[in-house]
Design an enzyme around this catalytic site. Structure first.
Site, PDB file in Angstrom:
ATOM      1  N   ASP A   8       0.895  -1.139   0.079  1.00  0.00           N
ATOM      2  CA  ASP A   8       0.010  -0.156  -0.151  1.00  0.00           C
ATOM      3  C   ASP A   8       0.809   1.166   0.162  1.00  0.00           C
ATOM      4  O   ASP A   8       2.138   1.128   0.122  1.00  0.00           O
ATOM      5  CB  ASP A   8      -0.881  -0.063   1.230  1.00  0.00           C
ATOM      6  CG  ASP A   8      -2.085   0.517   0.935  1.00  0.00           C
ATOM      7  OD1 ASP A   8      -2.242   1.481  -0.037  1.00  0.00           O
ATOM      8  OD2 ASP A   8      -3.069   0.501   1.875  1.00  0.00           O
ATOM      9  N   GLU A  10       0.236   4.377   2.040  1.00  0.00           N
ATOM     10  CA  GLU A  10      -0.055   5.373   2.996  1.00  0.00           C
ATOM     11  C   GLU A  10       0.869   5.163   4.167  1.00  0.00           C
ATOM     12  O   GLU A  10       1.184   5.876   5.075  1.00  0.00           O
ATOM     13  CB  GLU A  10      -1.627   5.148   3.746  1.00  0.00           C
ATOM     14  CG  GLU A  10      -2.462   5.940   2.933  1.00  0.00           C
ATOM     15  CD  GLU A  10      -3.215   5.000   1.796  1.00  0.00           C
ATOM     16  OE1 GLU A  10      -4.085   5.212   1.304  1.00  0.00           O
ATOM     17  OE2 GLU A  10      -2.657   3.956   1.706  1.00  0.00           O
ATOM     18  N   HIS A  60      -2.890  -0.001  -3.538  1.00  0.00           N
ATOM     19  CA  HIS A  60      -3.292   1.348  -3.074  1.00  0.00           C
ATOM     20  C   HIS A  60      -4.267   2.002  -4.308  1.00  0.00           C
ATOM     21  O   HIS A  60      -3.815   1.952  -5.460  1.00  0.00           O
ATOM     22  CB  HIS A  60      -2.202   2.131  -2.950  1.00  0.00           C
ATOM     23  CG  HIS A  60      -2.497   3.598  -2.892  1.00  0.00           C
ATOM     24  ND1 HIS A  60      -2.998   4.110  -1.677  1.00  0.00           N
ATOM     25  CD2 HIS A  60      -2.529   4.725  -3.824  1.00  0.00           C
ATOM     26  CE1 HIS A  60      -3.338   5.364  -1.713  1.00  0.00           C
ATOM     27  NE2 HIS A  60      -2.946   5.756  -3.012  1.00  0.00           N
ATOM     28  N   HIS A 104      -1.320   0.744   6.964  1.00  0.00           N
ATOM     29  CA  HIS A 104      -1.903   1.625   7.821  1.00  0.00           C
ATOM     30  C   HIS A 104      -2.723   1.433   8.786  1.00  0.00           C
ATOM     31  O   HIS A 104      -3.410   0.503   8.629  1.00  0.00           O
ATOM     32  CB  HIS A 104      -2.206   2.945   7.020  1.00  0.00           C
ATOM     33  CG  HIS A 104      -3.280   2.372   5.857  1.00  0.00           C
ATOM     34  ND1 HIS A 104      -4.736   2.450   6.217  1.00  0.00           N
ATOM     35  CD2 HIS A 104      -3.233   2.106   4.520  1.00  0.00           C
ATOM     36  CE1 HIS A 104      -5.387   2.172   5.176  1.00  0.00           C
ATOM     37  NE2 HIS A 104      -4.599   1.823   4.221  1.00  0.00           N
ATOM     38  N   HIS A 115      -7.566   4.700   7.282  1.00  0.00           N
ATOM     39  CA  HIS A 115      -9.128   4.379   6.720  1.00  0.00           C
ATOM     40  C   HIS A 115      -9.076   2.801   6.725  1.00  0.00           C
ATOM     41  O   HIS A 115      -8.057   1.980   6.884  1.00  0.00           O
ATOM     42  CB  HIS A 115      -9.104   5.040   5.518  1.00  0.00           C
ATOM     43  CG  HIS A 115      -8.035   4.524   4.212  1.00  0.00           C
ATOM     44  ND1 HIS A 115      -7.087   4.997   4.163  1.00  0.00           N
ATOM     45  CD2 HIS A 115      -8.478   3.571   3.372  1.00  0.00           C
ATOM     46  CE1 HIS A 115      -6.443   4.301   3.217  1.00  0.00           C
ATOM     47  NE2 HIS A 115      -7.068   3.579   2.579  1.00  0.00           N
ATOM     48  N   GLU A 133      -7.235  -2.902   7.344  1.00  0.00           N
ATOM     49  CA  GLU A 133      -7.124  -3.812   5.965  1.00  0.00           C
ATOM     50  C   GLU A 133      -6.005  -5.021   6.346  1.00  0.00           C
ATOM     51  O   GLU A 133      -6.188  -5.997   5.660  1.00  0.00           O
ATOM     52  CB  GLU A 133      -6.418  -2.857   5.123  1.00  0.00           C
ATOM     53  CG  GLU A 133      -7.336  -1.702   4.700  1.00  0.00           C
ATOM     54  CD  GLU A 133      -6.790  -0.588   3.814  1.00  0.00           C
ATOM     55  OE1 GLU A 133      -7.518   0.160   3.365  1.00  0.00           O
ATOM     56  OE2 GLU A 133      -5.501  -0.868   3.457  1.00  0.00           O
TER      57      GLU A 133
END
Length: 281
Positions: A8, A10, A60, A104, A115, A133
């Site tokens: 990802d 972030e 992402h 993240h 998020h 996630e």
């Protein structure tokens, strides 16, 4: 040894603002470079640890962020969206270990750009507990018998991963100072930390406990609006259990990720339509 990497953006060192993680932002191109460098660090570490093959999944946003011509040619790449298994696309039962890079904190936690799958989801819960996630993707990995060996990102997801993934290597490359502010190590330092962490995780993969997924899975997703929840309730097996909440009881992990992917697209579409109306002059 077959290694799977889901990456990802972030949780990458040097990334902290929406301008960096959203395509079209002035900082996005630089974030792509940082993400690609950390991907290469993880790939290099995986091979140092004993990998014979590495598959990378660009996880992402639009899932086409990595700079392909700069990616380590020893690895294969899965990219593009939507993908049925989203951030775990390409993960199979013959993989020996999964590495989560640049991850993240979940929605509702105080991490950098926190998020859960969609910026439009208020929160995602499984069996009543808020999940990140990493935890959702690990459930899918567990259904295939694949352990999570590495999680990298900020200190918030690092703390969560330390509690959830027994024996996994945790690499913290930055400390959250708010939703879009961080104290980060230099990118060059982060790459070395990620490389070392990946090498250690792959070398130790055989000692990791093979996870088991406990079924059924009760998924709750807080949608961005009542309209989005109304539409979500039209999906077979889904119920609208609160003004903005969709709930579904699932008997396999593949359906869990598939439903999250569909709800992601539905939330995105409903919010785009609302913004068109809001911005009308």
């Amino acid at each position: 040894m077959k290694v799977y990497i889901s990456i990802d953006m972030e949780g990458i060192a040097g990334v902290a603002t929406l301008d960096q993680v959203v395509r079209g932002g002035t900082g996005y191109a630089r974030a792509q470079e940082l993400m690609t460098h950390e991907a290469n660090a993880a790939i290099a570490g995986a091979f140092e640890g004993g990998a014979t093959s590495v598959l990378v999944n660009d996880s992402h946003g639009t899932m086409d962020n990595l700079l392909h011509d700069r990616l380590d040619p020893r690895a294969r790449l899965v990219f593009g969206s939507p993908k049925a298994q989203c951030m775990a696309e390409g993960l199979t039962a013959d993989c020996d270990v999964a590495l989560f890079v640049g991850y993240h904190a979940p929605a509702g936690a105080p991490g950098v750009l926190a998020h859960t799958f969609s910026a439009h989801f208020g929160e995602v819960r499984i069996n009543g507990a808020r999940v990140s996630e990493a935890e959702v993707n690990a459930i899918y990995a567990a259904s295939l018998g694949v352990p999570v060996g590495l999680v990298t990102g900020d200190d918030v997801i690092g703390a969560i991963a330390s509690d959830v993934f027994a024996g996994a290597t945790i690499v913290t490359v930055k400390t959250a100072h708010g939703f879009s502010a961080t104290d980060t190590v230099a990118p060059s330092v982060a790459r070395e930390l990620v490389r070392e962490g990946a090498a250690r995780a792959v070398a130790d993969a055989a000692s990791l406990r093979r996870p088991v997924t406990a079924l059924p899975l009760t998924l709750e997703v807080d949608m961005p609006s009542p309209v989005a929840a109304e539409l979500g309730a039209c999906i077979p097996g889904c119920l609208r259990t609160a003004d903005r909440t969709i709930t579904s009881v699932l008997d396999n992990a593949a359906d869990l990720l598939g439903l999250i992917t569909v709800l992601y697209e539905l939330a995105q579409g409903s919010e785009n339509a609302r913004q068109v109306l809001t911005n009308r002059r």
